[in-house]
Design a protein around this motif. Structure first.
Motif, short mmCIF file in Angstrom:
data_model
loop_
_atom_site.label_atom_id
_atom_site.label_comp_id
_atom_site.label_asym_id
_atom_site.label_seq_id
_atom_site.Cartn_x
_atom_site.Cartn_y
_atom_site.Cartn_z
N ALA A 1 -16.94 -4.54 0.50
CA ALA A 1 -16.21 -5.80 0.39
C ALA A 1 -15.22 -5.76 -0.78
CB ALA A 1 -17.19 -6.96 0.23
N ALA A 2 -15.65 -5.17 -1.89
CA ALA A 2 -14.77 -5.07 -3.05
C ALA A 2 -13.58 -4.16 -2.76
CB ALA A 2 -15.55 -4.54 -4.24
N ALA A 3 -13.83 -3.05 -2.08
CA ALA A 3 -12.74 -2.13 -1.74
C ALA A 3 -11.73 -2.79 -0.81
CB ALA A 3 -13.31 -0.87 -1.10
N GLN A 4 -12.23 -3.57 0.13
CA GLN A 4 -11.33 -4.27 1.04
C GLN A 4 -10.46 -5.27 0.29
OE1 GLN A 4 -13.32 -6.54 4.08
NE2 GLN A 4 -11.48 -6.70 5.34
N GLN A 5 -11.08 -6.02 -0.64
CA GLN A 5 -10.31 -7.00 -1.41
C GLN A 5 -9.30 -6.30 -2.30
OE1 GLN A 5 -11.80 -9.53 -4.95
NE2 GLN A 5 -12.03 -10.90 -3.19
N LEU A 6 -9.70 -5.17 -2.87
CA LEU A 6 -8.81 -4.45 -3.77
C LEU A 6 -7.62 -3.87 -3.01
CD1 LEU A 6 -8.84 -3.76 -6.81
CD2 LEU A 6 -9.86 -1.56 -6.21
#
Length: 211
Positions: free
Chosen positions: A103-108
């Motif tokens: 999820a963090a990678a997608q947001q980043l």
């Protein structure tokens, strides 16, 4: 009697530690550790003045949900390590981490390039991991004290799992203060704080839990 023979005897005894008993014995330490972490958060850092507004955002709940999911994943292997010769399955620990990191990678990756550093660092990256470690210490001390009354044989692993559980409680409490809502921030600094707690437990385990 040799140590290996004693371990085998304890594991085979009909009156040994019952499967559900370690969690029942650790639960009061977990509850007390969470209460101490919350008290420490409020006393040392204070509650986030925008807590009510932040709680209306879905991203706010990512941190406490991650901490609770990781705590749920660590309790079974922690209970197993409290008994001699019991097998501890560690792979479930990777599931909450994988979900948060994805999820963090997608947001980043979806954020504009100029804002990515802010998503990772926020305004409080210097304090986050160290604060989680500090808040976890009372819980870790309580859990190691309880584990000493049981029969752990993999002392470093038992200590690491106790530290991991304590770090989850501290992260849960620290989210009451933390103003950061970005998932990349949590994926980096919250996880680092919890890992530091696990490493501290792994170092203390052989020194505190030795028979």
């Amino acid at each position: 009697m040799k140590t290996d023979e004693l371990i085998t005897l304890l594991a085979a005894r009909e009156g040994g530690v019952a499967p559900a008993r370690p969690l029942a014995r650790v639960s009061p330490a977990l509850a007390a550790g969470l209460a101490l972490a919350l008290a420490g958060t409020l006393a040392l850092f204070g509650a986030n003045p925008d807590l009510a507004a932040d709680a209306s955002h879905a991203s706010f709940w990512a941190r406490p949900l991650f901490a609770l999911a990781l705590l749920a994943a660590v309790l079974p292997p922690l209970a197993a390590c409290a008994r001699p010769a019991a097998r501890a399955r560690l792979w479930p620990l990777t599931l909450p981490l994988a979900v948060l990191w994805l999820a963090a990678a997608q947001q980043l990756m979806s954020a504009p390039e100029g804002t990515r550093a802010a998503l990772l660092l926020g305004d409080s990256w210097q304090a986050c991991a160290a604060s989680i470690l500090l808040l976890a210490l009372p819980s870790l001390a309580l859990m190691l004290t309880v584990l000493r009354t049981m029969a752990p044989t993999r002392l470093a692993l038992a200590g690491a799992l106790a530290g991991l559980a304590s770090g989850c409680l501290a992260a849960l409490a620290y989210s009451v203060h933390c103003p950061e809502l970005a998932l990349p921030f949590a994926a980096l600094w919250y996880v680092l704080g919890i890992v530091l707690c696990a490493l501290s437990g792994a170092w203390l385990g052989p020194r505190v839990l030795a028979w």
